[in-house]
Design an enzyme around this catalytic site. Structure first.
Site, PDB file in Angstrom:
ATOM      1  CG  PHE B 130     -11.472  20.954   6.158  1.00 23.93           C
ATOM      2  CD1 PHE B 130     -12.467  21.230   7.088  1.00 23.93           C
ATOM      3  CD2 PHE B 130     -10.604  19.918   6.416  1.00 23.93           C
ATOM      4  CE1 PHE B 130     -12.579  20.475   8.243  1.00 23.93           C
ATOM      5  CE2 PHE B 130     -10.717  19.163   7.571  1.00 23.93           C
ATOM      6  CZ  PHE B 130     -11.708  19.435   8.486  1.00 23.93           C
ATOM      7  CG  ASP B 199     -10.922  18.977  -0.407  1.00 22.12           C
ATOM      8  OD1 ASP B 199     -12.039  18.433  -0.478  1.00 22.12           O
ATOM      9  OD2 ASP B 199     -10.278  19.068   0.658  1.00 22.12           O
ATOM     10  CE1 TYR B 224     -16.091  13.173   7.268  1.00 31.55           C
ATOM     11  CE2 TYR B 224     -14.568  11.471   6.562  1.00 31.55           C
ATOM     12  CZ  TYR B 224     -14.793  12.725   7.080  1.00 31.55           C
ATOM     13  OH  TYR B 224     -13.736  13.520   7.404  1.00 31.55           O
ATOM     14  CE  LYS B 225     -16.575  16.754   4.886  1.00 29.11           C
ATOM     15  NZ  LYS B 225     -16.844  17.107   6.287  1.00 29.11           N
ATOM     16  NE  ARG B 379     -20.365  23.325   8.461  1.00 27.15           N
ATOM     17  CZ  ARG B 379     -19.495  22.347   8.178  1.00 27.15           C
ATOM     18  NH1 ARG B 379     -18.542  22.534   7.297  1.00 27.15           N
ATOM     19  NH2 ARG B 379     -19.560  21.188   8.790  1.00 27.15           N
TER      20      ARG B 379
END
Lengths: 420, 420
Positions: B130, B199, B224-225, B379
């Site tokens: 990311f 990460d 927040y995922k 995705r």
């Protein structure tokens, strides 16, 4: 003002006599701590409820763009909040970033300043500033091999010589409420080619600041004090347009990229102030802040200042009349006073606690290193959008009673709490 | 699984068959984007309402301590949230900090790592990570005069030599869903005395991680995922207890001071992980996150993983059966797969938009530098607490229809939005 009705008459003629209804102020409370945490604007609860239910709950990931209702648009939320703050501090919205904590914001601007003056090795901070400013400066100095120099708060320019990259000052002192002459100090430091950064935590929303006209270089301010953004709400950062082509903040996250959704391997800063963003913006907190700032939409900072000075003038005048021995540490000259009044007292902690027990909320600030000492500063902030002259009158009445009855000596106040 | 009722039977026997009711999932939506923004836990709206009305509105500054009702206690809020996250990533609560954005967290840990290996000048990052991980690493490298080295994602250890201070990897790839063998890569890099940072943005809450047992050095993760903390909710940071006496983060704000309310001039770091804090904590966001994490309280990560694999297995199997030409880029081996499935498609952007129009929300991720290209990755994330096997079945039905009808070619999808 000799009785409460005189104070009530001052409220009637105040330019902000109508704005208190925009806030929740608890029954039975005289709230003089809006310089620590601003009161809740009435509309925030509903707005946050809508953001949670409609934007997060129903809109989900789609809320980064505009929802069919027009809500959402999280990608531009930080910019919208910046546009609300900008006119309150004399700035153009394009020069304001909102989204990090005050400490992170100070870190970014201090590092940027040091890099703008690579030939200079000294950061100057005042020792009486709110501590995070000095702590962050010491962290930056450690990291970059710079020197941290403490200045005399009464004469900060004396510490600025040809080695100084940055002079970082707090516009209004968090303990005493004393205010610097921002344009004059800025000009003095810049005459020595130092950059100047202003911490506006105790100014923004209470005291007029004209950043663009002052010629300052950098500024950082908190939004949960006089801007009423809620506990821990994100800070704002201002970077002079003169510096933006060259200034670089160090936390180069994806939201500051020229094209975040390209997800390119290499970092390319967004143009202007947008590159000051790092990570994904804190949407809930920014939404609360966005709504909170609506209370300023129809006000001028001149009106706010007029109301603020009327309140602090009255407080000082009543203290002088009724408690002439009190050691007021706040300047009496308007041009040197922020929106708070403080006094020193050997039992300041107990005085503040006894006032809180009576519903008058101010706070205590330590002086010196003794964590257990009750001696220090009793501090009272006058947030002019919801504090009235009758509150000032009532606070002084309670203070007189606390001092006359030595209520501060209550054994319950012998152990200090973490906060207030 | 040949029809929808077969999928429904899998839901009946799933260990997480009962947890969907803990979330708001909009009517008519199959939400396969919880790897970008997790769904809203039902109780968050009420909790946030209480925090705003009672703690901020009525409690005001008093809410930093405990209110008479037991609410408030904001001073310890970040620690309470850390204690909820710790068991989900195999950590001790005393080694977890919560409060900064992911980008700021990465900056802090990368700087700390560089300072722990002052004799080494290289930071290693994978180019397909990311982007914020690489951007932040490049910012740290610029700031400290280090070298940024890109590794081959298929063999990151090949880039680790005696000059490497830190190897920073994303546990689960945000595009492909491929997962590293965290303990093995950690051991390999540490054999060369490099520090290893993980990460966990696409792992935490979806994939078991055992940080303490892995012997890793540092980790950062988003909340927040799969942790459903809300848009832009604060990230968490883990620092191995082995390193805490020596590791120093650079943003030395007042909340990381050993005694914040002493307001002393000089910075003195708090013991252990507490010194990782910088500014005033984001109370509204942390409160939402604290409540959101309650949905995990009675679950084990083994149950979560079992449900996740059952969902991704089913999705892959149905795609293989019905759309055998699809270029699935997610590993088929369980031990190399996170909680998402992705495929490449020349019209991936249009495919995702056509699915969204049908109520199936996944997202598009670009590959390469062409911002306007529709080619890339489609995705689909399977957040096992609220995604059901019948959702998987329905998503595949819609995908078949989108591809068969070439709905992706709709001219409305020729211009890409900022998000999804």
């Amino acid at each position: 003002v000799t009785d409460r009705s005189d104070a009530a008459r001052l409220d009637e003629v105040s330019p902000l006599g109508h704005t208190r209804e925009r806030f929740v102020v608890p029954e039975g409370v005289v709230y003089l701590d809006g310089n620590s945490l601003g009161a809740l604007p009435v509309r925030v609860a509903e707005r946050l409820g809508q953001v949670v239910a409609e934007e997060w709950g129903e809109g989900l990931i789609r809320s980064w763009n505009a929802l069919p209702s027009g809500a959402g648009r999280w990608m531009e939320l930080s910019r919208r909040v910046a546009a609300r703050i900008a006119p309150l501090v004399g700035a153009d919205a394009d020069d304001v970033h909102v989204g990090d904590s005050t400490s992170v914001s100070l870190f970014k601007t201090m590092v940027a300043a040091a890099r703008l003056r690579p030939d200079r090795r000294v950061l100057v901070v005042e020792p009486s500033t709110f501590p995070t400013d000095g702590y962050v400066a010491s962290g930056v100095a450690d990291l970059l091999g710079l020197e941290l120099r403490w200045c005399d708060p009464a004469d900060p320019l004396a510490a600025v010589d040809d080695d100084v990259a940055l002079l970082s000052l707090t516009h209004v002192d968090f303990r005493t409420g004393a205010m610097y002459d921002l344009p004059a100090v800025t000009a003095g430091a810049q005459a020595r080619r130092a950059l100047v950064q202003w911490d506006l935590c105790h100014s923004a929303g209470a005291v007029p600041v004209d950043l663009a006209a002052s010629g300052a270089d950098l500024a950082v301010g908190c939004t949960y004090k006089y801007l009423n953004g809620g506990p821990g709400s994100p800070a704002f950062t201002w970077v002079s347009p003169r510096l933006q082509a060259e200034a670089r903040q160090p936390i180069t996250g994806w939201m500051g990229h020229a094209s975040p959704f390209a997800m390119a391997r290499d970092y390319e800063p967004a143009a202007g102030i947008r590159h000051w963003a790092s990570g994904t913006p804190p949407v809930l907190a920014l939404s609360a802040l966005d709504c909170a700032l609506e209370v300023f939409a129809d006000l001028t900072m001149a009106q706010v200042r007029q109301a603020s000075l009327s309140l602090t003038d009255l407080f000082i005048r009543l203290l002088d009349e009724r408690l002439p021995d009190l050691d007021i540490v706040t300047p009496r000259e308007h041009e040197r006073r922020g929106s708070q009044v403080s006094f020193r007292h050997a039992q300041a902690y107990g005085v503040v606690q006894a006032l809180i027990a009576r519903g008058v909320i101010g706070d205590f600030r330590q002086i010196g290193d003794d964590d257990s000492s009750s001696s220090g500063i009793a501090r009272f902030g006058f947030a002019p959008l919801y504090v009235r002259h009758v509150d000032v009158y009532d606070a002084v009445e309670h203070l007189e009673a606390v001092l006359a009855g030595e209520e501060y000596a209550d054994p319950a106040y012998s152990t200090r709490n973490a906060v207030t």
